[in-house]
Design an enzyme around this catalytic site. Structure first.
Site, mmCIF file in Angstrom:
data_model
loop_
_atom_site.group_PDB
_atom_site.id
_atom_site.type_symbol
_atom_site.label_atom_id
_atom_site.label_comp_id
_atom_site.label_asym_id
_atom_site.label_seq_id
_atom_site.Cartn_x
_atom_site.Cartn_y
_atom_site.Cartn_z
ATOM 1 N N TYR A 1 -21.776 66.420 -49.791
ATOM 2 C CA TYR A 1 -22.685 67.455 -50.291
ATOM 3 C C TYR A 1 -23.682 67.863 -49.219
ATOM 4 C CZ TYR A 1 -26.625 64.170 -50.859
ATOM 5 O OH TYR A 1 -27.638 63.274 -50.636
ATOM 6 N N LYS B 1 -22.706 62.454 -45.242
ATOM 7 C CA LYS B 1 -23.485 62.827 -46.428
ATOM 8 C C LYS B 1 -22.574 62.829 -47.657
ATOM 9 C CE LYS B 1 -27.385 65.795 -47.647
ATOM 10 N NZ LYS B 1 -28.291 64.694 -47.980
ATOM 11 N N LEU C 1 -28.887 58.701 -42.071
ATOM 12 C CA LEU C 1 -28.287 60.029 -42.084
ATOM 13 C C LEU C 1 -29.063 60.880 -41.075
ATOM 14 C CD1 LEU C 1 -26.350 62.053 -43.691
ATOM 15 C CD2 LEU C 1 -28.455 62.797 -44.810
HETATM 16 N N1 PDD Z 1 -31.231 64.142 -48.962
HETATM 17 N N2 PDD Z 1 -31.576 60.535 -45.439
HETATM 18 C C1 PDD Z 1 -30.981 60.552 -46.652
HETATM 19 C C2 PDD Z 1 -30.385 59.279 -47.163
HETATM 20 C C3 PDD Z 1 -30.928 61.740 -47.394
HETATM 21 O O1 PDD Z 1 -30.312 61.748 -48.581
HETATM 22 C C4 PDD Z 1 -31.529 62.915 -46.874
HETATM 23 C C5 PDD Z 1 -31.501 64.222 -47.614
HETATM 24 C C6 PDD Z 1 -32.142 62.850 -45.616
HETATM 25 C C7 PDD Z 1 -32.776 64.053 -44.977
HETATM 26 O O2 PDD Z 1 -31.798 64.990 -44.597
HETATM 27 P P1 PDD Z 1 -32.156 66.538 -44.470
HETATM 28 O O3 PDD Z 1 -33.388 66.618 -43.658
HETATM 29 O O4 PDD Z 1 -30.999 67.120 -43.817
HETATM 30 O O5 PDD Z 1 -32.397 67.046 -45.881
HETATM 31 C C8 PDD Z 1 -32.133 61.646 -44.925
HETATM 32 C C9 PDD Z 1 -31.101 65.354 -49.768
HETATM 33 C C10 PDD Z 1 -32.254 66.280 -49.639
HETATM 34 C C11 PDD Z 1 -30.779 64.949 -51.186
HETATM 35 O O6 PDD Z 1 -30.002 64.021 -51.330
HETATM 36 O O7 PDD Z 1 -31.249 65.585 -52.124
#
Ligand code: PDD
Length: 288
Positions: free
Chosen positions: A33, A149, A206
């Site tokens: 996702y 992800k 991530l």
């Molecule tokens: N999550 N680390 C994890 C485990 C995450 O699930 C996310 C983002 C991030 C930050 O990634 P980014 O800056 O690309 O949003 C780091 C999303 C927002 C979610 O699961 O809703």
């Protein structure tokens, strides 16, 4: 007005949008996702999110349900039919539908593709950022490929639930005394010397797209950055802390496990980085 979701070629009210019970996402979490922030109809950090989308698919040997241009068409139409201009867009692809068997079919199956959009109150989020948020800590019990992800998020869900029960908005995960990242965000501290510290890429976290731009903003602000794991002890002694994610941008952290970080209010560095982040995204999107 009923919220509309995109599911495998159709735009349907959420209550009618459906996925096959033998979808491998439903049975095995066999999917990926992305979450993107949309302001005034523009996707912020779109190239990064599409790059990571392709990376996640490739790591799981999955086909993309469609190309980037077609995905953008779907997203734009979904925003239009939901009459949204500032929103969080969620896109999910799973390997597809097949009789239940751990091993996926040798011949490629059609991936399932779902997109939803939810309204986002930017002014309210700014209010939260001005106050800052609390985080808790929890052991990092996730698998070794958190760089992908995937929709397989049970440890993250449980850590977030534990945080919520303690009136915190995020859980910082730790392994061997070192903070990896948040349950749904990347974790940062500013130490007593003013160094900005966050876990490096290459295993354990991530690669956040918001993290990437925040690093660029930090460089532009002339901050000293150390990409290295930091200990829980360092976190408790930090001058400032914050988290980054598409859902929160740069969000100051004012307490960890109920203990105040620094003065217990949003710090100047986190606040400056949030400002820089928003200004940079707004400028880019008004120029394009
Ligand atoms: N999550 N680390 C994890 C485990 C995450 O699930 C996310 C983002 C991030 C930050 O990634 P980014 O800056 O690309 O949003 C780091 C999303 C927002 C979610 O699961 O809703």
């Amino acid at each position: 007005m009923a919220r509309i979701a995109y599911v495998n070629g159709n735009y349907r009210p959420i209550s009618e949008a459906a996925i096959n019970v033998e979808d491998r996402g439903f049975q095995f979490s066999d999917g990926i996702y992305e979450v993107c922030f949309v302001v005034d109809g523009r996707l912020w950090d779109a190239p990064g999110h599409f790059r990571r989308w392709r990376y996640s698919l490739a790591e799981l040997k999955m086909r993309s349900p469609m190309g980037e241009r077609a995905m953008r068409v779907v997203i734009n139409r979904l925003l239009r039919v939901n009459r949204l201009s500032t929103a969080l867009v969620y896109m999910q692809a799973t390997r597809g539908v097949a009789p239940r068997n751990h091993a996926f079919p040798a011949e490629a199956i059609a991936p399932s593709f779902v997109v939803t959009a939810n309204p986002f109150d930017f002014a309210a989020a700014e209010g939260v950022a001005q106050k800052g948020v609390g985080v808790t800590t929890a052991p990092d019990i996730r698998w070794a490929r958190v760089d992908i992800k995937t929709i397989s998020l049970l440890p993250n869900v449980l850590a977030k639930d534990a945080a919520r029960r303690q009136n915190a908005v995020e859980a910082w995960l730790h392994k061997d005394g070192l903070v990896t990242e948040g349950a749904a965000s990347n974790a940062w501290i500013i130490d007593q010397n003013g160094s900005l510290i966050t876990h490096p890429l290459g295993g354990g976290i991530l690669g956040g797209i918001t993290r990437e731009r925040t690093l660029a903003c930090a460089a532009a602000l002339g901050l000293h950055v150390e990409e290295r794991p930091f200990t829980l002890e360092e976190a408790f002694k930090a001058r400032e802390a914050f988290i980054t994610a598409a859902t929160m941008l740069v969000m100051p952290v004012i307490s960890i496990d109920g203990k105040p970080v620094g003065t217990g209010t949003p710090g100047p560095v986190a606040t400056a980085l949030r400002r820089a982040y928003i200004d940079q995204c707004r400028a880019e999107n008004s120029n394009s």
